[in-house]
Design an enzyme around this catalytic site. Structure first.
Site, short mmCIF file in Angstrom:
data_model
loop_
_atom_site.label_atom_id
_atom_site.label_comp_id
_atom_site.label_asym_id
_atom_site.label_seq_id
_atom_site.Cartn_x
_atom_site.Cartn_y
_atom_site.Cartn_z
N ASP A 70 0.86 -1.18 0.00
CA ASP A 70 0.00 0.00 0.00
C ASP A 70 0.90 1.24 0.00
OD1 ASP A 70 -1.74 2.09 0.52
OD2 ASP A 70 -2.94 0.96 1.97
N GLU A 140 8.44 -3.80 -8.98
CA GLU A 140 9.27 -3.10 -8.00
C GLU A 140 10.43 -2.31 -8.60
OE1 GLU A 140 7.49 -6.54 -5.58
OE2 GLU A 140 8.05 -6.08 -7.65
#
Length: 262
Positions: A70, A140
Site C-alpha cells: 500500500d 518493483e
C-alpha cells in the site's frame, strides 16, 4: 468488516466450511494492497487454522487478487515520525513462511491482476489456480525497489532464471505463461469450477496426514529461515532510500511512473 468468532476483520473476509477456510483479501477501495492491519489479521486467521483447518483457500477480488504494498500507507508513514528503518518487513515474510510450511494445504485462487507482494502470496501457496485472464507482474524495479522478500518464495516455485527474468522485465505475464514457468499449476475460464474440482479431491485427505507431510517437506527444504535475514535486509535497504521514497510519493500524488515527466 467481517466478524468471525468475535474477531473483527477490516481487511479480510473469512468463512469456514467444515475444515476448509476460505480467506479473501478484501480492501476494494485500496486496490487490495497490503498494509500492517492486513498482515495482523491474516496471522490471526492462520492461528485458528493451525488446529481447525486442513485446507486454506486464499482469494482476492474478481478484478485484482492483490496488488502489492500500500504505497499510500508508506507515504503517510514516511511523511510522519515513522522511519522506514522502523518498518518490519519480517512480519510479511513470516506470514508467507506460514503459508508455505504450515500444517494445511494452501491454495491461491487467483483472478484478475496480481502484482509485487501479491505474487509473494501466490508463490507461498502449495497450489496455485487461476482464471485464464489472470495477469501476473513484479513492478518493483520501476521504482528502484526490488521484491526482496518475494524472491525466495518465487525462486522456490519457478526457479532462479524465470524469477530473475520476471523481476528484471517488470512486464505482466499471462496465466498460460505463468503455468509454463511454474508460477501457476492450472487455469480455466471458470476458475471457480477449477477450484471446486481440486477441493473435491483434497477433501479426502485428513488433517493428520497433511500435518505430517508438511512437516516432512519442511525438513527437505529450509529455504524460509535460510533466506530470511538477507531478504529483510534487502527490503529495508531499498525502502530506506530517499530517492525511492520520493518516487513512491510522486506516484501516489500524481499517478505518474518514475520515467514520466511532470
Amino acid at each position: 468488516m467481517d466478524i468471525i468468532n468475535d474477531i473483527t476483520y477490516d481487511t479480510l473476509k473469512v468463512r469456514f466450511e467444515d475444515d476448509i477456510c476460505f480467506l479473501q483479501i478484501y480492501r476494494p477501495e485500496q486496490n487490495n494492497t497490503i498494509n500492517d492491519r492486513l498482515i495482523e489479521e491474516f496471522k490471526l486467521v492462520l492461528d485458528k487454522c493451525e488446529e481447525d483447518a486442513k485446507i486454506i483457500v486464499l482469494e482476492g477480488l474478481p478484478e485484482v487478487f492483490c496488488f502489492g504494498a500500500d504505497f499510500k500507507a508508506i507515504q503517510e508513514e514516511t511523511g510522519g515520525d515513522i522511519s522506514q528503518q522502523e518498518r518490519n518487513p519480517g512480519a510479511l515474510y513470516d506470514l508467507w513462511s506460514r503459508l508455505a510450511s504450515g500444517p494445511y494445504v494452501t491454495i491461491a485462487h487467483v483472478r484478475g491482476k496480481v502484482n509485487a507482494g501479491g505474487v509473494g502470496f501466490v508463490a507461498a501457496c502449495d497450489i496455485v489456480l487461476c482464471e485464464d485472464k489472470t495477469i501476473f507482474s513484479l513492478s518493483e524495479l520501476l521504482f528502484g525497489l526490488m521484491p526482496a522478500c518475494v524472491l525466495p518464495f518465487l525462486i522456490r516455485r519457478m526457479g532462479f532464471a524465470k524469477a530473475n527474468y520476471l523481476t528484471l522485465m517488470t512486464q505482466p505475464v499471462s496465466a498460460q505463461q505463468a503455468i509454463e514457468w511454474g508460477l501457476a499449476d492450472a487455469c480455466e475460464e471458470n476458475s471457480k469450477n477449477l477450484l471446486r474440482k481440486h477441493l473435491l479431491r483434497l477433501r479426502r485427505l485428513n488433517k493428520t496426514g497433511i500435518k505430517r507431510y508438511k512437516k516432512y517437506m519442511n525438513t527437505l527444504d529450509d529455504f524460509p529461515e535460510v533466506s530470511k535475514a538477507d531478504a529483510i535486509a534487502g527490503n529495508i535497504e531499498v525502502f530506506s532510500d530517499e530517492e525511492n521514497i520520493n518516487k513512491i510519493k510522486r506516484f501516489v500524488n500524481t499517478g505518474k511512473f518514475p520515467w514520466e515527466s511532470e
